[in-house]
Enzyme design. Structure first.
Site, mmCIF file in Angstrom:
data_model
loop_
_atom_site.group_PDB
_atom_site.id
_atom_site.type_symbol
_atom_site.label_atom_id
_atom_site.label_comp_id
_atom_site.label_asym_id
_atom_site.label_seq_id
_atom_site.Cartn_x
_atom_site.Cartn_y
_atom_site.Cartn_z
ATOM 1 N N HIS A 239 -0.387 -8.718 -15.707
ATOM 2 C CA HIS A 239 0.438 -7.588 -16.522
ATOM 3 C C HIS A 239 -0.087 -8.045 -18.138
ATOM 4 C CE1 HIS A 239 3.745 -6.180 -13.862
ATOM 5 N NE2 HIS A 239 2.608 -5.770 -13.529
ATOM 6 N N ARG B 241 -4.737 -3.186 -10.408
ATOM 7 C CA ARG B 241 -3.761 -2.623 -9.966
ATOM 8 C C ARG B 241 -3.999 -2.075 -8.457
ATOM 9 N NH1 ARG B 241 0.360 1.457 -11.713
ATOM 10 N NH2 ARG B 241 2.207 0.266 -10.780
ATOM 11 N N ASN C 106 3.416 5.247 -6.663
ATOM 12 C CA ASN C 106 2.034 5.180 -6.964
ATOM 13 C C ASN C 106 1.781 4.889 -8.233
ATOM 14 O OD1 ASN C 106 1.620 7.514 -8.538
ATOM 15 N ND2 ASN C 106 0.999 8.714 -6.847
ATOM 16 N N HIS D 288 -1.953 -3.068 -5.224
ATOM 17 C CA HIS D 288 -1.202 -2.060 -4.230
ATOM 18 C C HIS D 288 -1.841 -1.836 -2.833
ATOM 19 C CE1 HIS D 288 1.310 0.153 -7.341
ATOM 20 N NE2 HIS D 288 1.244 -0.931 -7.686
HETATM 21 C C1 HEM Z 1 5.697 -9.012 -9.580
HETATM 22 C C2 HEM Z 1 6.129 -7.719 -9.162
HETATM 23 C C3 HEM Z 1 5.282 -6.534 -9.861
HETATM 24 C C4 HEM Z 1 6.092 -5.364 -10.197
HETATM 25 C C5 HEM Z 1 7.565 -5.072 -10.300
HETATM 26 C C6 HEM Z 1 5.050 -4.628 -10.960
HETATM 27 C C7 HEM Z 1 5.425 -3.116 -11.414
HETATM 28 C C8 HEM Z 1 4.512 -2.422 -12.334
HETATM 29 C C9 HEM Z 1 5.239 -1.409 -12.970
HETATM 30 C C10 HEM Z 1 6.169 -0.777 -12.926
HETATM 31 C C11 HEM Z 1 3.856 -0.957 -13.666
HETATM 32 C C12 HEM Z 1 3.754 0.201 -14.690
HETATM 33 C C13 HEM Z 1 3.256 1.408 -13.868
HETATM 34 C C14 HEM Z 1 3.247 2.777 -14.722
HETATM 35 O O1 HEM Z 1 3.622 2.741 -15.793
HETATM 36 O O2 HEM Z 1 2.635 3.577 -14.101
HETATM 37 C C15 HEM Z 1 2.767 -1.899 -13.481
HETATM 38 C C16 HEM Z 1 1.571 -1.899 -13.871
HETATM 39 C C17 HEM Z 1 0.519 -2.763 -13.766
HETATM 40 N N1 HEM Z 1 0.679 -3.785 -12.717
HETATM 41 FE FE1 HEM Z 1 2.349 -4.481 -11.882
HETATM 42 N N2 HEM Z 1 3.910 -5.273 -10.774
HETATM 43 C C18 HEM Z 1 4.184 -6.299 -10.304
HETATM 44 C C19 HEM Z 1 3.156 -7.275 -10.032
HETATM 45 C C20 HEM Z 1 1.756 -6.842 -10.108
HETATM 46 C C21 HEM Z 1 0.582 -7.731 -9.668
HETATM 47 C C22 HEM Z 1 0.893 -8.858 -8.782
HETATM 48 C C23 HEM Z 1 -0.547 -7.045 -10.107
HETATM 49 C C24 HEM Z 1 -2.053 -7.453 -9.914
HETATM 50 C C25 HEM Z 1 -2.325 -8.578 -9.174
HETATM 51 C C26 HEM Z 1 -0.183 -6.113 -11.010
HETATM 52 C C27 HEM Z 1 -1.026 -5.374 -11.821
HETATM 53 C C28 HEM Z 1 -0.740 -4.256 -12.521
HETATM 54 C C29 HEM Z 1 -1.455 -3.842 -13.820
HETATM 55 C C30 HEM Z 1 -3.028 -4.212 -13.975
HETATM 56 C C31 HEM Z 1 -0.739 -2.517 -14.263
HETATM 57 C C32 HEM Z 1 -1.333 -1.877 -15.476
HETATM 58 C C33 HEM Z 1 -1.936 -0.551 -14.846
HETATM 59 C C34 HEM Z 1 -2.352 0.340 -15.829
HETATM 60 O O3 HEM Z 1 -2.338 0.107 -17.184
HETATM 61 O O4 HEM Z 1 -3.195 1.233 -15.520
HETATM 62 N N3 HEM Z 1 1.234 -5.766 -11.078
HETATM 63 N N4 HEM Z 1 3.256 -2.944 -12.546
HETATM 64 C C1 LIG Z 2 0.920 10.017 -7.697
HETATM 65 O O1 LIG Z 2 2.270 10.574 -6.976
HETATM 66 C C2 LIG Z 2 2.295 12.107 -7.683
HETATM 67 C C3 LIG Z 2 3.581 12.493 -7.048
HETATM 68 O O2 LIG Z 2 4.701 11.667 -6.740
HETATM 69 C C4 LIG Z 2 1.108 12.994 -7.459
HETATM 70 O O3 LIG Z 2 1.456 14.153 -8.504
HETATM 71 C C5 LIG Z 2 -0.069 12.090 -8.306
HETATM 72 O O4 LIG Z 2 -1.044 13.103 -8.181
HETATM 73 C C6 LIG Z 2 -0.177 10.854 -7.608
HETATM 74 N N1 LIG Z 2 -1.486 10.143 -8.049
HETATM 75 C C7 LIG Z 2 -2.688 10.002 -7.469
HETATM 76 C C8 LIG Z 2 -3.484 9.309 -8.373
HETATM 77 O O5 LIG Z 2 -2.742 10.320 -6.341
#
Ligand code: HEM
Ligand SMILES: *[C@@H]1O[C@H](CO)[C@@H](O)[C@H](O)[C@H]1NC(C)=O
Ligand SMILES: *[C@@H]1O[C@H](CO)[C@@H](O)[C@H](O)[C@H]1NC(C)=O
Length: 313
Positions: free
Chosen positions: A190, A61, A93, A65
């Site tokens: 995902h 991720r 973030n 980003h």
């Molecule tokens: C298609 C549009 C995408 C949207 C709207 C999206 C949105 C999100 C959101 C909302 C989360 C959850 C974050 C959280 O709960 O803090 C997430 C997690 C994640 N996203 Fe996406 N994402 C997208 C595409 C991608 C792409 C292109 C990648 C990598 C190539 C990616 C990799 C990941 C991974 C690996 C997680 C899990 C992170 C974790 O468990 O720490 N995402 N994403």
């Molecule tokens: C992500 O942003 C929040 C505030 O919106 C902050 O408290 C947090 O430390 C940030 N996370 C990282 C990994 O920097």
């Protein structure tokens, strides 16, 4: 036969993308300047993932980003200072983690070959190694990215939102040169990790018709523990596989932006294809990742090799 075809495609990909020579990126960029660069990153990632397998998702991720905001230039790693609020501190973030893995690899690299290996390349290599560690495809990536000097909270608006419908997703990715197939393949990231309740709870309130009723109950249960409660995207959140696409075809997608890939006819066939054929998903995914890794790469004076990934030189 199938294996041979896959191998041939891989070779063609290396020739077409790898030595294409755009952006100054190339395969084996550090082969003479820092010959152990790739193995240092790989060993560091493997060690970290042995302790905490959930970091595979975090590293993948982080690369996404990084690349989608200001290009793949390590901007996601910069800490905020008194005068600048960095990308990291955006509410978007979205729980980025794993920065200490990048710091660890970078410290070793600075010892071996000071000032050579960019933080942006460490992030790209770490994501690639994490995917393989979690059971996904192994592939080469071109390197030679430089680190950027800008990291601003307001740039994070450029990330796609989980409320996006298919046409918005296609547009957002299309603006960066991705086809709808690339977009669906990349969403397959995902297959790793979790989403927190705050990103999908509105689907429960509005009775999202694209949500399977039993799965809606499971999501509600997760949200019972609060906005930060974590829901795995599929049943195997630490395995890189095609379960995510199987979940979508059962209407068990967690985010609205996940489920729409199946409910919209424009992309359903791609989802079904990946659900039926994991090798196809792996191949498209790795090609799309190489493409993502080339987004707006900084060249020459536009970039630098940071000494410390958390701040510009
Ligand atoms: C298609 C549009 C995408 C949207 C709207 C999206 C949105 C999100 C959101 C909302 C989360 C959850 C974050 C959280 O709960 O803090 C997430 C997690 C994640 N996203 Fe996406 N994402 C997208 C595409 C991608 C792409 C292109 C990648 C990598 C190539 C990616 C990799 C990941 C991974 C690996 C997680 C899990 C992170 C974790 O468990 O720490 N995402 N994403
Ligand atoms: C992500 O942003 C929040 C505030 O919106 C902050 O408290 C947090 O430390 C940030 N996370 C990282 C990994 O920097
Ligand atoms: C997708 O969302 C946009 C913006 O809200 C809207 O204009 C469009 O009609 C939606 N498309 C579909 C197919 O629902």
């Amino acid at each position: 036969m199938v294996m041979a075809a896959v191998a041939l495609l891989l070779v063609m990909e290396v020739i077409l993308i790898g030595f294409g020579g755009t952006n100054g990126l190339r395969m084996g960029y550090y082969i003479t300047s820092c010959p152990f660069a790739e193995s240092i990153v790989k060993n560091t990632v493997n060690k970290a993932l042995q302790n905490d397998p959930t970091l595979a998702a975090a590293l993948l991720r982080m690369h996404f980003h990084d690349c989608f905001i200001e290009g793949c230039d390590g901007s996601v790693l910069i800490d905020s200072t008194r005068d600048n609020t960095a990308e990291k501190d955006s509410p978007g973030n979205l729980s980025l983690r794993g920065f200490e893995v990048i710091d660890d690899a970078k410290e070793q690299l600075e010892e071996q070959c000071p000032g050579i290996v960019s933080c942006a390349d460490v992030v790209a290599m770490a994501a690639r190694d994490a995917i393989f560690w979690a059971g996904g495809p192994i592939y080469d990536i071109p390197t030679g990215r430089k680190d950027g000097r800008r990291s601003k909270i307001e740039d994070t608006i450029n990330l796609p939102f989980p409320s996006f419908n298919t046409s918005q997703l296609i547009t957002a990715f299309g603006q960066r040169g991705f086809t709808p197939t690339d977009m669906v393949a990349l969403s397959g990231a995902h297959t790793l990790g979790v989403a927190r309740c705050s990103f999908f709870k509105n689907r429960l309130r509005n009775q999202d018709p694209t949500l399977d009723p039993d799965f809606a109950k499971a999501l509600s249960k997760t949200c019972g523990a609060g906005d930060n409660a974590e829901q795995p995207f599929d049943d195997t959140p630490n395995s890189f596989d095609n379960d995510y696409f199987n979940a979508l075809s059962r209407e068990n997608g967690v985010l609205f932006s996940d489920q729409v890939l199946y409910t919209t006819t424009a992309t359903r066939a791609i989802v079904n294809g990946y659900a039926m054929n994991e090798a196809r998903f792996f191949l498209d995914f790795q090609q799309a990742m190489v493409k993502m890794g080339r987004l707006d790469v900084k060249e020459g004076p536009k970039g630098e090799v940071r000494k410390n990934c958390r701040k510009t030189n």
